[in-house]
Design a protein around this motif. Sequence first.
Motif, PDB file in Angstrom:
ATOM      1  N   GLY A  70       0.983  -1.167   0.030  1.00 21.19           N
ATOM      2  CA  GLY A  70       0.029   0.097  -0.022  1.00 21.19           C
ATOM      3  C   GLY A  70       0.621   1.308   0.024  1.00 21.19           C
ATOM      4  N   TYR A  71       0.432   2.139  -0.496  1.00 16.76           N
ATOM      5  CA  TYR A  71       1.220   3.517  -0.732  1.00 16.76           C
ATOM      6  C   TYR A  71       0.279   4.608  -0.846  1.00 16.76           C
ATOM      7  CZ  TYR A  71      -0.187   2.825  -5.579  1.00 16.76           C
ATOM      8  OH  TYR A  71      -0.776   2.628  -6.708  1.00 16.76           O
ATOM      9  N   ARG A  72       0.846   5.718  -0.427  1.00 11.05           N
ATOM     10  CA  ARG A  72       0.234   7.067  -1.153  1.00 11.05           C
ATOM     11  C   ARG A  72       0.952   7.674  -2.022  1.00 11.05           C
ATOM     12  NH1 ARG A  72      -2.456   9.495   4.547  1.00 11.05           N
ATOM     13  NH2 ARG A  72      -2.835   7.351   5.468  1.00 11.05           N
ATOM     14  N   LYS A  73       0.044   8.592  -2.738  1.00 17.06           N
ATOM     15  CA  LYS A  73       0.766   9.102  -3.978  1.00 17.06           C
ATOM     16  C   LYS A  73       0.848  10.667  -3.823  1.00 17.06           C
ATOM     17  CE  LYS A  73      -2.931   9.013  -7.370  1.00 17.06           C
ATOM     18  NZ  LYS A  73      -3.189   8.903  -8.637  1.00 17.06           N
ATOM     19  N   ASN A  74       1.863  11.437  -4.206  1.00 18.74           N
ATOM     20  CA  ASN A  74       1.891  12.798  -4.200  1.00 18.74           C
ATOM     21  C   ASN A  74       1.393  13.242  -2.900  1.00 18.74           C
ATOM     22  OD1 ASN A  74       0.265  12.306  -7.204  1.00 18.74           O
ATOM     23  ND2 ASN A  74       2.515  13.260  -7.110  1.00 18.74           N
ATOM     24  N   TYR A  75       2.256  12.763  -1.685  1.00 17.01           N
ATOM     25  CA  TYR A  75       1.945  13.006  -0.494  1.00 17.01           C
ATOM     26  C   TYR A  75       2.378  14.521   0.052  1.00 17.01           C
ATOM     27  CZ  TYR A  75       1.340  11.205   4.637  1.00 17.01           C
ATOM     28  OH  TYR A  75       0.935  11.145   5.567  1.00 17.01           O
ATOM     29  N   LYS A  76       1.386  15.459   0.319  1.00 12.03           N
ATOM     30  CA  LYS A  76       1.801  16.826   0.388  1.00 12.03           C
ATOM     31  C   LYS A  76       2.229  16.941   1.897  1.00 12.03           C
ATOM     32  CE  LYS A  76      -1.324  18.695  -3.050  1.00 12.03           C
ATOM     33  NZ  LYS A  76      -2.040  17.568  -3.795  1.00 12.03           N
ATOM     34  N   ALA A  77       1.915  15.830   2.721  1.00 12.74           N
ATOM     35  CA  ALA A  77       2.341  16.042   4.257  1.00 12.74           C
ATOM     36  C   ALA A  77       3.859  16.027   4.223  1.00 12.74           C
ATOM     37  CB  ALA A  77       1.619  15.066   4.903  1.00 12.74           C
ATOM     38  N   LEU A  78       4.475  15.574   3.345  1.00 11.30           N
ATOM     39  CA  LEU A  78       6.069  15.708   3.399  1.00 11.30           C
ATOM     40  C   LEU A  78       6.820  16.746   2.735  1.00 11.30           C
ATOM     41  CD1 LEU A  78       6.708  11.827   3.724  1.00 11.30           C
ATOM     42  CD2 LEU A  78       6.987  13.335   5.411  1.00 11.30           C
ATOM     43  N   PRO A  79       7.770  17.145   2.762  1.00 13.81           N
ATOM     44  CA  PRO A  79       8.510  18.292   1.999  1.00 13.81           C
ATOM     45  C   PRO A  79       8.893  17.505   0.867  1.00 13.81           C
ATOM     46  CG  PRO A  79       9.791  17.975   4.298  1.00 13.81           C
ATOM     47  CD  PRO A  79       8.462  16.919   4.254  1.00 13.81           C
ATOM     48  N   GLY A  80       8.489  18.344  -0.453  1.00  9.38           N
ATOM     49  CA  GLY A  80       8.855  17.790  -1.723  1.00  9.38           C
ATOM     50  C   GLY A  80       7.784  17.022  -2.282  1.00  9.38           C
TER      51      GLY A  80
END
Length: 150
Positions: free
Chosen positions: A37-47
Amino acid sequence: MDRLTPEQRHKNMKNIKSKDTEIERILRKALRDKGYGYRKNYKALPGCPDIVLTKYRIAIFCDSEFFHGKDWEVLKPQLEKGKNADFWINKISKNIERDDAVNKELLYLNWTVIRFWGKEIKKHPEICIQVIEETIFENKLDGTELEEEL
């Protein structure tokens, strides 16, 4: 020699995507096929990493060779000979600097950063998955894995 008209070049550049690129889709499918499982374009992290395995604190970036300056010592002199050299050298140099700053910021936050070049993903997605799985294993040994997914 330049073969594209300015209008054709504009159309090409306009169609370059920053999200859901072909290389991202290939790597996400390979991860899905392995059951991750993954998240894409994860805005909670830098970059805003392209793919994030939150459980294992792994941030993955799928970088295109041109825009992220692969083999910069070879590419830069080639760009110097071309049209709009100052624009491209400045743009790619800033991308390289930003990538480095994002890597450092994520490492400081105790995240593991993996960057793959687009051609690596296209030609050998199985090797990319192997790198990710080895990193998961190492993170488990180091205790970097989270108890629960964020």
